[in-house]
Design a protein around this motif. Sequence first.
Motif, PDB file in Angstrom:
ATOM      1  N   PRO A 145      -6.095   6.888  -3.377  1.00 39.17           N
ATOM      2  CA  PRO A 145      -5.027   5.770  -2.783  1.00 39.17           C
ATOM      3  C   PRO A 145      -5.137   4.480  -3.916  1.00 39.17           C
ATOM      4  O   PRO A 145      -6.274   4.018  -4.366  1.00 39.17           O
ATOM      5  N   MET A 146      -3.946   3.496  -3.980  1.00 42.95           N
ATOM      6  CA  MET A 146      -3.300   2.552  -4.412  1.00 42.95           C
ATOM      7  C   MET A 146      -3.137   1.704  -3.896  1.00 42.95           C
ATOM      8  O   MET A 146      -1.860   1.679  -2.475  1.00 42.95           O
ATOM      9  N   MET A 147      -3.089   0.454  -4.517  1.00 51.38           N
ATOM     10  CA  MET A 147      -1.981  -0.457  -3.817  1.00 51.38           C
ATOM     11  C   MET A 147      -1.111  -1.399  -5.103  1.00 51.38           C
ATOM     12  O   MET A 147      -2.329  -1.408  -5.930  1.00 51.38           O
ATOM     13  N   VAL A 193       1.239  -1.564  -0.343  1.00 53.21           N
ATOM     14  CA  VAL A 193       0.250  -0.035   0.109  1.00 53.21           C
ATOM     15  C   VAL A 193       1.200   0.833  -0.306  1.00 53.21           C
ATOM     16  O   VAL A 193       1.660   1.650   0.665  1.00 53.21           O
ATOM     17  N   CYS A 194       0.645   2.018  -1.373  1.00 53.19           N
ATOM     18  CA  CYS A 194       1.400   3.547  -0.858  1.00 53.19           C
ATOM     19  C   CYS A 194       0.947   4.456   0.294  1.00 53.19           C
ATOM     20  O   CYS A 194      -0.468   4.523   0.485  1.00 53.19           O
ATOM     21  N   HIS A 195       1.681   4.769   0.815  1.00 52.67           N
ATOM     22  CA  HIS A 195       1.429   5.350   1.923  1.00 52.67           C
ATOM     23  C   HIS A 195       2.326   6.806   2.028  1.00 52.67           C
ATOM     24  O   HIS A 195       2.787   8.488   2.719  1.00 52.67           O
ATOM     25  N   ASN A 196       2.294   7.464   0.835  1.00 46.00           N
ATOM     26  CA  ASN A 196       3.331   8.701   0.211  1.00 46.00           C
ATOM     27  C   ASN A 196       2.283   9.055   0.129  1.00 46.00           C
ATOM     28  O   ASN A 196       0.792   9.089   0.327  1.00 46.00           O
ATOM     29  N   ILE A 197       2.838  10.882  -0.316  1.00 43.17           N
ATOM     30  CA  ILE A 197       1.419  12.143   0.054  1.00 43.17           C
ATOM     31  C   ILE A 197       0.081  11.851  -0.633  1.00 43.17           C
ATOM     32  O   ILE A 197      -0.747  12.557   0.329  1.00 43.17           O
ATOM     33  N   SER A 198       0.066  11.712  -2.083  1.00 42.14           N
ATOM     34  CA  SER A 198      -0.902  11.713  -2.296  1.00 42.14           C
ATOM     35  C   SER A 198      -1.365  10.997  -1.711  1.00 42.14           C
ATOM     36  O   SER A 198      -3.156  10.928  -1.628  1.00 42.14           O
ATOM     37  N   CYS A 199      -0.946   9.432  -1.853  1.00 37.93           N
ATOM     38  CA  CYS A 199      -2.195   8.184  -1.402  1.00 37.93           C
ATOM     39  C   CYS A 199      -2.551   8.834   0.070  1.00 37.93           C
ATOM     40  O   CYS A 199      -3.837   8.710   0.642  1.00 37.93           O
ATOM     41  N   SER A 200      -1.321   9.552   1.138  1.00 41.63           N
ATOM     42  CA  SER A 200      -1.616   9.950   2.770  1.00 41.63           C
ATOM     43  C   SER A 200      -2.971  10.437   2.600  1.00 41.63           C
ATOM     44  O   SER A 200      -3.550  10.580   3.241  1.00 41.63           O
ATOM     45  N   GLU A 215       6.605   3.397  -0.547  1.00 41.89           N
ATOM     46  CA  GLU A 215       6.299   4.945  -0.955  1.00 41.89           C
ATOM     47  C   GLU A 215       5.676   4.796  -2.430  1.00 41.89           C
ATOM     48  O   GLU A 215       5.623   4.028  -2.455  1.00 41.89           O
ATOM     49  N   CYS A 216       5.937   5.786  -2.673  1.00 44.33           N
ATOM     50  CA  CYS A 216       4.916   6.386  -4.176  1.00 44.33           C
ATOM     51  C   CYS A 216       5.861   4.981  -5.089  1.00 44.33           C
ATOM     52  O   CYS A 216       6.477   4.671  -5.277  1.00 44.33           O
ATOM     53  N   LEU A 217       4.194   4.686  -5.797  1.00 47.81           N
ATOM     54  CA  LEU A 217       4.523   3.716  -6.636  1.00 47.81           C
ATOM     55  C   LEU A 217       4.058   4.450  -8.329  1.00 47.81           C
ATOM     56  O   LEU A 217       3.733   4.084  -8.908  1.00 47.81           O
ATOM     57  N   GLY A 218       4.366   5.680  -8.577  1.00 45.41           N
ATOM     58  CA  GLY A 218       3.944   6.622  -9.470  1.00 45.41           C
ATOM     59  C   GLY A 218       2.691   6.330  -9.631  1.00 45.41           C
ATOM     60  O   GLY A 218       1.996   7.104 -11.341  1.00 45.41           O
ATOM     61  N   SER A 219       1.282   6.001  -9.459  1.00 44.05           N
ATOM     62  CA  SER A 219       0.107   6.222  -9.852  1.00 44.05           C
ATOM     63  C   SER A 219      -0.509   6.815  -8.386  1.00 44.05           C
ATOM     64  O   SER A 219      -1.525   7.044  -8.611  1.00 44.05           O
ATOM     65  N   CYS A 220       0.073   8.652  -8.759  1.00 34.49           N
ATOM     66  CA  CYS A 220      -0.640   9.205  -7.818  1.00 34.49           C
ATOM     67  C   CYS A 220      -2.296   9.919  -7.693  1.00 34.49           C
ATOM     68  O   CYS A 220      -2.762  10.140  -7.217  1.00 34.49           O
ATOM     69  N   ALA A 221      -2.339  10.352  -9.451  1.00 33.53           N
ATOM     70  CA  ALA A 221      -3.752  10.886  -9.532  1.00 33.53           C
ATOM     71  C   ALA A 221      -4.667   9.465  -9.561  1.00 33.53           C
ATOM     72  O   ALA A 221      -5.569   9.803  -9.645  1.00 33.53           O
TER      73      ALA A 221
END
Length: 158
Positions: free
Chosen positions: A130-132, A80-87, A121-127
């Motif tokens: 939340p994503m995993m 699970v991405c926990h970087n800024i956009s996903c957070s 960290e970011c998986l490059g799918s910020c748009a």
Amino acid sequence: MILTPESIQLIREKAARYPRAKSAILPALTIAYRQVGHLSNEIYEEISEAIGVPALEVAEAATFYTMFPKQPTGKYLIQVCHNISCSLLGADSLIKYLEDKLDIKKGETTADNLFTLISVECLGSCATAPMMQINHDYYENLTPEKVDEILERLRKES
Ligand code: FES
């Protein structure tokens, strides 16, 4: 030997495409990960031998990237991405939901060895946060309902 002759051959072919063998470290790690499901010191040694790069350099690259687990995981590795956009769009709630649903904490594997849950960290799918990522597939714009469907489908496929 952990890596199959086929994997070693593939790694050597990748290395031959680059002017410097060092450039093939990431493709080699990817090949090893896809075969074994995690990386280890033995695998770094085998890659080192295959492409003629010091094992320490292979290990340095591997330890930098969280996408390569360093120990065995369940059949499905949930990252699970926990970087800024996903957070900002609920990654913490998503992780908590998965922990409750799977009855494990982050970093653990379910008793049936089906799911391992980690945050990355970011998986490059910020748009599409939340994503995993589960194994090699992305799951985006997640809601609890979507998570339930995904887990149910994966359980059925197992
Ligand atoms: S912040 Fe989650 S994919 Fe980029």
